[in-house]
Write a protein that holds these residues in place. Structure first.
Motif, PDB file in Angstrom:
ATOM      1  N   ASN A  29       0.886  -2.258  11.740  1.00 10.63           N
ATOM      2  CA  ASN A  29      -0.468  -1.725  11.678  1.00 10.63           C
ATOM      3  C   ASN A  29      -0.969  -1.931  10.259  1.00 10.63           C
ATOM      4  O   ASN A  29      -0.534  -1.243   9.337  1.00 10.63           O
ATOM      5  CB  ASN A  29      -0.483  -0.246  12.062  1.00 10.63           C
ATOM      6  N   ASP A  30      -1.894  -2.881  10.080  1.00  7.92           N
ATOM      7  CA  ASP A  30      -2.399  -3.210   8.748  1.00  7.92           C
ATOM      8  C   ASP A  30      -3.268  -2.111   8.148  1.00  7.92           C
ATOM      9  O   ASP A  30      -3.618  -2.162   6.970  1.00  7.92           O
ATOM     10  CB  ASP A  30      -3.196  -4.514   8.793  1.00  7.92           C
ATOM     11  N   ASN A  31      -3.653  -1.111   8.938  1.00  7.22           N
ATOM     12  CA  ASN A  31      -4.547  -0.060   8.455  1.00  7.22           C
ATOM     13  C   ASN A  31      -3.822   1.244   8.153  1.00  7.22           C
ATOM     14  O   ASN A  31      -4.450   2.276   7.995  1.00  7.22           O
ATOM     15  CB  ASN A  31      -5.655   0.185   9.485  1.00  7.22           C
ATOM     16  N   SER A  32      -2.500   1.215   8.074  1.00  5.90           N
ATOM     17  CA  SER A  32      -1.767   2.445   7.810  1.00  5.90           C
ATOM     18  C   SER A  32      -0.936   2.314   6.533  1.00  5.90           C
ATOM     19  O   SER A  32      -0.698   1.214   6.049  1.00  5.90           O
ATOM     20  CB  SER A  32      -0.840   2.780   8.985  1.00  5.90           C
ATOM     21  N   THR A  33      -0.524   3.445   6.004  1.00  2.56           N
ATOM     22  CA  THR A  33       0.391   3.453   4.873  1.00  2.56           C
ATOM     23  C   THR A  33       1.732   3.959   5.372  1.00  2.56           C
ATOM     24  O   THR A  33       1.810   4.750   6.305  1.00  2.56           O
ATOM     25  CB  THR A  33      -0.124   4.351   3.736  1.00  2.56           C
TER      26      THR A  33
END
Length: 70
Positions: A29-33
């Protein structure tokens, strides 16, 4: 990156780059840390990995980084 790609896995004592094939991948998931764990080997090499990364044991088996005990 995808299964079958080759990635830099190590540099040996002669300075040769060692590449290994990607054999498994988790979810992405490129939108999570993601929090990471940090391991320091007996030789002083520092390795950062997420809790879900696989960690190769000295006997050749694999466990998740979150399950490593020292």
């Amino acid at each position: 990156m995808q299964i079958g790609d080759k990635v830099l896995a190590d540099i040996n004592q002669h300075g040769d780059e060692i590449f290994e094939q990607v054999y498994a991948m988790g979810e992405s998931n490129d939108n999570s840390t993601t929090p990471y764990m940090q391991f320091t080997t007996a030789t002083g090499v520092v390795v950062d990995m997420s809790f879900g990364h696989y960690f190769m044991m000295s006997n050749g088996s694999h466990i998740l980084a979150k399950d490593v005990t020292v």
